[in-house]
Design a protein around this motif. Sequence first.
Motif, PDB file in Angstrom:
ATOM      1  N   PRO A  59      46.329  52.280  34.891  1.00 59.98           N
ATOM      2  CA  PRO A  59      44.937  51.935  34.251  1.00 59.98           C
ATOM      3  C   PRO A  59      44.275  53.179  33.722  1.00 59.98           C
ATOM      4  O   PRO A  59      44.471  54.245  34.163  1.00 59.98           O
ATOM      5  CB  PRO A  59      44.266  51.734  35.473  1.00 59.98           C
ATOM      6  CG  PRO A  59      45.350  51.136  36.654  1.00 59.98           C
ATOM      7  CD  PRO A  59      46.513  51.992  36.295  1.00 59.98           C
ATOM      8  N   LEU A  60      43.491  53.189  32.648  1.00 60.62           N
ATOM      9  CA  LEU A  60      42.701  54.271  32.048  1.00 60.62           C
ATOM     10  C   LEU A  60      41.529  54.483  32.615  1.00 60.62           C
ATOM     11  O   LEU A  60      40.615  55.147  32.250  1.00 60.62           O
ATOM     12  CB  LEU A  60      42.727  53.763  30.540  1.00 60.62           C
ATOM     13  CG  LEU A  60      44.172  53.659  29.697  1.00 60.62           C
ATOM     14  CD1 LEU A  60      43.825  53.376  28.383  1.00 60.62           C
ATOM     15  CD2 LEU A  60      44.965  54.966  29.944  1.00 60.62           C
ATOM     16  N   SER A  61      40.996  53.410  33.385  1.00 61.11           N
ATOM     17  CA  SER A  61      39.788  53.420  33.996  1.00 61.11           C
ATOM     18  C   SER A  61      39.539  53.323  35.629  1.00 61.11           C
ATOM     19  O   SER A  61      40.708  53.003  35.838  1.00 61.11           O
ATOM     20  CB  SER A  61      38.881  52.561  33.238  1.00 61.11           C
ATOM     21  OG  SER A  61      39.120  51.218  33.831  1.00 61.11           O
ATOM     22  N   PRO A  64      38.093  48.181  38.624  1.00 58.45           N
ATOM     23  CA  PRO A  64      39.206  47.358  39.196  1.00 58.45           C
ATOM     24  C   PRO A  64      39.782  46.107  38.508  1.00 58.45           C
ATOM     25  O   PRO A  64      40.835  45.741  38.812  1.00 58.45           O
ATOM     26  CB  PRO A  64      38.559  46.885  40.726  1.00 58.45           C
ATOM     27  CG  PRO A  64      36.915  46.858  40.260  1.00 58.45           C
ATOM     28  CD  PRO A  64      36.807  48.051  39.387  1.00 58.45           C
ATOM     29  N   GLY A  65      38.833  45.696  37.685  1.00 63.09           N
ATOM     30  CA  GLY A  65      39.246  44.368  37.087  1.00 63.09           C
ATOM     31  C   GLY A  65      40.581  44.743  35.842  1.00 63.09           C
ATOM     32  O   GLY A  65      41.349  44.185  35.462  1.00 63.09           O
ATOM     33  N   GLU A  66      40.627  46.111  35.548  1.00 59.63           N
ATOM     34  CA  GLU A  66      41.430  46.498  34.483  1.00 59.63           C
ATOM     35  C   GLU A  66      42.892  46.276  34.799  1.00 59.63           C
ATOM     36  O   GLU A  66      43.916  45.980  34.009  1.00 59.63           O
ATOM     37  CB  GLU A  66      41.316  48.119  33.930  1.00 59.63           C
ATOM     38  CG  GLU A  66      42.240  48.560  32.870  1.00 59.63           C
ATOM     39  CD  GLU A  66      42.353  49.970  32.650  1.00 59.63           C
ATOM     40  OE1 GLU A  66      43.429  50.237  31.911  1.00 59.63           O
ATOM     41  OE2 GLU A  66      41.546  50.644  33.213  1.00 59.63           O
ATOM     42  N   MET A  67      43.365  46.489  36.363  1.00 59.93           N
ATOM     43  CA  MET A  67      44.501  46.075  36.745  1.00 59.93           C
ATOM     44  C   MET A  67      45.133  44.761  36.569  1.00 59.93           C
ATOM     45  O   MET A  67      46.362  44.514  36.189  1.00 59.93           O
ATOM     46  CB  MET A  67      44.751  46.539  38.171  1.00 59.93           C
ATOM     47  CG  MET A  67      45.998  46.370  38.730  1.00 59.93           C
ATOM     48  SD  MET A  67      47.178  47.496  38.054  1.00 59.93           S
ATOM     49  CE  MET A  67      46.780  49.163  39.255  1.00 59.93           C
ATOM     50  N   SER A  68      44.044  43.720  36.639  1.00 60.27           N
ATOM     51  CA  SER A  68      44.487  42.700  36.431  1.00 60.27           C
ATOM     52  C   SER A  68      44.984  42.382  34.677  1.00 60.27           C
ATOM     53  O   SER A  68      45.869  41.812  34.479  1.00 60.27           O
ATOM     54  CB  SER A  68      43.260  41.373  36.767  1.00 60.27           C
ATOM     55  OG  SER A  68      43.620  40.162  36.316  1.00 60.27           O
ATOM     56  N   ARG A 124      40.841  34.362  33.488  1.00 60.55           N
ATOM     57  CA  ARG A 124      39.621  33.584  33.283  1.00 60.55           C
ATOM     58  C   ARG A 124      38.451  34.212  33.615  1.00 60.55           C
ATOM     59  O   ARG A 124      37.219  33.966  33.429  1.00 60.55           O
ATOM     60  CB  ARG A 124      39.784  32.231  33.949  1.00 60.55           C
ATOM     61  CG  ARG A 124      40.523  31.335  32.924  1.00 60.55           C
ATOM     62  CD  ARG A 124      40.644  29.970  33.648  1.00 60.55           C
ATOM     63  NE  ARG A 124      41.712  28.963  32.913  1.00 60.55           N
ATOM     64  CZ  ARG A 124      41.944  27.571  33.212  1.00 60.55           C
ATOM     65  NH1 ARG A 124      41.697  27.278  34.489  1.00 60.55           N
ATOM     66  NH2 ARG A 124      42.733  26.881  32.622  1.00 60.55           N
ATOM     67  N   TRP A 125      38.412  35.286  34.672  1.00 58.44           N
ATOM     68  CA  TRP A 125      37.524  35.713  35.248  1.00 58.44           C
ATOM     69  C   TRP A 125      36.809  36.790  34.231  1.00 58.44           C
ATOM     70  O   TRP A 125      35.784  37.260  34.293  1.00 58.44           O
ATOM     71  CB  TRP A 125      37.741  36.628  36.408  1.00 58.44           C
ATOM     72  CG  TRP A 125      38.949  37.576  35.965  1.00 58.44           C
ATOM     73  CD1 TRP A 125      40.237  37.625  36.152  1.00 58.44           C
ATOM     74  CD2 TRP A 125      38.622  38.947  35.562  1.00 58.44           C
ATOM     75  NE1 TRP A 125      40.834  38.687  35.700  1.00 58.44           N
ATOM     76  CE2 TRP A 125      39.983  39.517  35.468  1.00 58.44           C
ATOM     77  CE3 TRP A 125      37.264  39.772  35.086  1.00 58.44           C
ATOM     78  CZ2 TRP A 125      39.946  41.054  34.882  1.00 58.44           C
ATOM     79  CZ3 TRP A 125      37.440  41.092  34.967  1.00 58.44           C
ATOM     80  CH2 TRP A 125      38.770  41.613  34.609  1.00 58.44           C
TER      81      TRP A 125
END
Length: 300
Positions: A59-61, A64-68, A124-125
């Motif tokens: 991940p670049l940030s 936590p949502g970036e991993m998804s 979808r989140w």
Amino acid sequence: MEKTDLRAPTLTATVRPLTPRQRAARAVRNGGSPTLEFTDRVPYDAYVHASTLHTLQQPLSDDPGEMSFLMVSQIMELYFGLTCHELRETQRLLRADRIADALAPLRRTALHLEGLNAAWKSLRWMTPADFNRFRDLLGEGSGFQSAKYRELEFLLGLRNAALIRPFRRQTEVYAQLRAGLEAPSVWDDVIALLARHGFDLPADLLDRDVTVEHESHPLVESAWVHVYADAGPDNHLWLLGEALTTVAEEFGDWRYQHLKAVQRAMGAKVGSGGSAGLSWLRRSMERVVFPELWSARTAM
């Protein structure tokens, strides 16, 4: 931010085959429990390379949502590769006139495309606010630049030579895409198969430039009308048509799900890769996979 260690495991990658008798004897020795001791790398990891796969997320940030977002993108890449594998197997069998055998990889292709469609549900989140937390860090990175997706499009007969230009400095990838662009698609092989089975198709259609997309041809439409007039489980050409239709439907569903995911996460903003975003995707959906299989239905 802590970075993932990308070094490959040093344990020996060994998968030792077992006969049914050896497997039964092992179960008796273990008293019904699984084997817990191995001399080197766990066999499952030696086969699946799971310990390598789980080092490929960077991940670049800190969001936590970036991993998804990242892992779903990687899952889709694996599905692209698997679908290409199945379509090439389909081509091999069609060229050998093994129509009944070609149905199996085509049906697997449709199931893999179902998996691709399901992968969109994991995103979808993601609202515009969620995506904006890391989108800028992606720079010009975009799914538009997926080489394996381009290969999949070429196999399905969707061809645009300009779309391989981003890979010109990746010489190996570019050469593979160029070869895919210049090779017959699955639909080209299907049309050649129809000609071998007695349908009157002109030489210029069979020998046309495969690097250019073609529109529906009336004689190919007529061939499919004739095939569907004798629909039934003993008609392998009809079964082939139905399997191809399912593949086209599932691929169309993937493109639609892509459009909806973009609409949900970024609206009509300009695409990260420089495209017009939503309007580009809408135009791309107008390009039909296996066109005569659809246009022929009007005359059936």
